[in-house]
Design a protein around this motif. Structure first.
Motif, PDB file in Angstrom:
ATOM      1  N   GLY A 284      67.032  39.644   7.656  1.00 15.14           N
ATOM      2  CA  GLY A 284      67.025  40.957   7.028  1.00 15.14           C
ATOM      3  C   GLY A 284      65.716  41.712   7.164  1.00 15.14           C
ATOM      4  O   GLY A 284      65.547  42.777   6.585  1.00 15.14           O
ATOM      5  N   TYR A 285      64.770  41.200   7.944  1.00 13.50           N
ATOM      6  CA  TYR A 285      63.477  41.867   8.149  1.00 13.50           C
ATOM      7  C   TYR A 285      63.697  43.198   8.849  1.00 13.50           C
ATOM      8  O   TYR A 285      64.470  43.303   9.798  1.00 13.50           O
ATOM      9  CB  TYR A 285      62.565  40.971   8.993  1.00 13.50           C
ATOM     10  N   THR A 286      63.004  44.243   8.389  1.00 17.37           N
ATOM     11  CA  THR A 286      63.023  45.529   9.054  1.00 17.37           C
ATOM     12  C   THR A 286      61.582  45.935   9.305  1.00 17.37           C
ATOM     13  O   THR A 286      60.801  46.062   8.364  1.00 17.37           O
ATOM     14  CB  THR A 286      63.727  46.599   8.202  1.00 17.37           C
ATOM     15  N   GLY A 287      61.231  46.101  10.557  1.00 21.30           N
ATOM     16  CA  GLY A 287      59.877  46.466  10.942  1.00 21.30           C
ATOM     17  C   GLY A 287      59.684  46.277  12.431  1.00 21.30           C
ATOM     18  O   GLY A 287      60.652  46.082  13.178  1.00 21.30           O
ATOM     19  N   PRO A 288      58.442  46.319  12.886  1.00 17.66           N
ATOM     20  CA  PRO A 288      58.190  46.190  14.323  1.00 17.66           C
ATOM     21  C   PRO A 288      58.498  44.785  14.837  1.00 17.66           C
ATOM     22  O   PRO A 288      58.250  43.798  14.153  1.00 17.66           O
ATOM     23  CB  PRO A 288      56.701  46.519  14.469  1.00 17.66           C
ATOM     24  N   SER A 289      59.056  44.740  16.031  1.00 22.88           N
ATOM     25  CA  SER A 289      59.371  43.444  16.643  1.00 22.88           C
ATOM     26  C   SER A 289      58.117  42.861  17.285  1.00 22.88           C
ATOM     27  O   SER A 289      57.162  43.561  17.585  1.00 22.88           O
ATOM     28  CB  SER A 289      60.459  43.617  17.709  1.00 22.88           C
ATOM     29  N   GLU A 290      58.158  41.565  17.494  1.00 16.91           N
ATOM     30  CA  GLU A 290      57.080  40.865  18.184  1.00 16.91           C
ATOM     31  C   GLU A 290      57.517  40.714  19.635  1.00 16.91           C
ATOM     32  O   GLU A 290      58.615  40.227  19.909  1.00 16.91           O
ATOM     33  CB  GLU A 290      56.889  39.500  17.528  1.00 16.91           C
ATOM     34  N   VAL A 291      56.684  41.142  20.573  1.00 12.93           N
ATOM     35  CA  VAL A 291      57.056  41.130  21.988  1.00 12.93           C
ATOM     36  C   VAL A 291      56.207  40.109  22.732  1.00 12.93           C
ATOM     37  O   VAL A 291      54.992  40.067  22.585  1.00 12.93           O
ATOM     38  CB  VAL A 291      56.871  42.526  22.624  1.00 12.93           C
ATOM     39  N   LYS A 292      56.885  39.276  23.520  1.00  5.07           N
ATOM     40  CA  LYS A 292      56.207  38.313  24.383  1.00  5.07           C
ATOM     41  C   LYS A 292      56.701  38.571  25.802  1.00  5.07           C
ATOM     42  O   LYS A 292      57.905  38.664  26.041  1.00  5.07           O
ATOM     43  CB  LYS A 292      56.534  36.884  23.950  1.00  5.07           C
ATOM     44  N   HIS A 293      55.776  38.718  26.739  1.00  5.02           N
ATOM     45  CA  HIS A 293      56.139  38.990  28.127  1.00  5.02           C
ATOM     46  C   HIS A 293      56.312  37.680  28.872  1.00  5.02           C
ATOM     47  O   HIS A 293      55.468  36.790  28.801  1.00  5.02           O
ATOM     48  CB  HIS A 293      55.070  39.853  28.792  1.00  5.02           C
ATOM     49  N   LYS A 294      57.443  37.576  29.589  1.00  7.41           N
ATOM     50  CA  LYS A 294      57.759  36.361  30.351  1.00  7.41           C
ATOM     51  C   LYS A 294      58.064  36.730  31.801  1.00  7.41           C
ATOM     52  O   LYS A 294      58.540  37.825  32.089  1.00  7.41           O
ATOM     53  CB  LYS A 294      58.971  35.662  29.733  1.00  7.41           C
ATOM     54  N   VAL A 295      57.830  35.755  32.681  1.00  6.92           N
ATOM     55  CA  VAL A 295      58.103  35.958  34.099  1.00  6.92           C
ATOM     56  C   VAL A 295      59.602  36.159  34.286  1.00  6.92           C
ATOM     57  O   VAL A 295      60.418  35.407  33.753  1.00  6.92           O
ATOM     58  CB  VAL A 295      57.610  34.738  34.920  1.00  6.92           C
ATOM     59  N   GLY A 296      59.946  37.193  35.029  1.00  5.11           N
ATOM     60  CA  GLY A 296      61.352  37.495  35.286  1.00  5.11           C
ATOM     61  C   GLY A 296      61.580  37.810  36.750  1.00  5.11           C
ATOM     62  O   GLY A 296      60.733  37.541  37.615  1.00  5.11           O
ATOM     63  N   GLY A 297      62.714  38.415  37.028  1.00  8.37           N
ATOM     64  CA  GLY A 297      63.094  38.718  38.404  1.00  8.37           C
ATOM     65  C   GLY A 297      62.152  39.681  39.102  1.00  8.37           C
ATOM     66  O   GLY A 297      61.834  39.524  40.285  1.00  8.37           O
ATOM     67  N   ALA A 298      61.677  40.701  38.385  1.00  4.90           N
ATOM     68  CA  ALA A 298      60.760  41.676  38.991  1.00  4.90           C
ATOM     69  C   ALA A 298      59.442  41.009  39.370  1.00  4.90           C
ATOM     70  O   ALA A 298      58.849  41.337  40.413  1.00  4.90           O
ATOM     71  CB  ALA A 298      60.520  42.837  38.028  1.00  4.90           C
ATOM     72  N   THR A 299      58.992  40.079  38.570  1.00  5.45           N
ATOM     73  CA  THR A 299      57.740  39.364  38.863  1.00  5.45           C
ATOM     74  C   THR A 299      57.901  38.517  40.123  1.00  5.45           C
ATOM     75  O   THR A 299      57.034  38.538  41.018  1.00  5.45           O
ATOM     76  CB  THR A 299      57.342  38.455  37.684  1.00  5.45           C
TER      77      THR A 299
END
Length: 137
Positions: free
Chosen positions: A65-80
């Protein structure tokens, strides 16, 4: 004969009207403050999980039920991976220059998590330019 200035008598009349006019109270006094949404309901300024991008956004976690900014973690993907392969085939192998995309977060996928319960909310895939919600199976 003396001429009477027409603008002269009008000025005091205007001031008298302005003083007798009632001024409404400020809106914050006469209106109730905005109410917070009930628990379990997203507020209007949150971004739906399937519309999240590469940057942190206001979200509503369905688990806690948290409402606020999300925490973002960058991971290696197809574009990388494609960037590394492209640089390798172009001959950028001196000193491992073809591995530079591993240091650029703008080429990685963005994984959004709830900062309270660490639930994975969605992943923005840069190569596909779409957001996948929930955990991949």
């Amino acid at each position: 004969m003396a001429k009477v200035d027409e603008a002269g008598p009008a000025a005091p009349k205007y001031e008298a009207e302005q003083q007798t006019r009632e001024v409404p109270p400020p809106p914050y006094i006469s209106q109730e403050p905005p109410k917070a949404p009930p628990p379990g309901v997203a507020s209007p300024n949150t971004v739906p999980l399937d519309h999240l991008g590469a940057e942190s956004s206001n979200v509503h976690c369905p688990e806690c039920g948290y409402t606020g900014p999300s925490e973002v973690k960058h991971k290696v993907g197809g574009a990388t991976i494609l960037s590394i392969a492209g640089l390798f085939f172009l001959g950028c192998t001196v000193f491992g220059c073809c591995l530079l995309p591993l240091c650029i977060s703008g080429l990685k996928d963005a994984e959004h998590r709830c900062p309270r319960c660490r639930n994975e909310l969605a992943t923005y895939a840069r190569l596909e330019r779409r957001t996948m919600t929930g955990r991949p199976h």
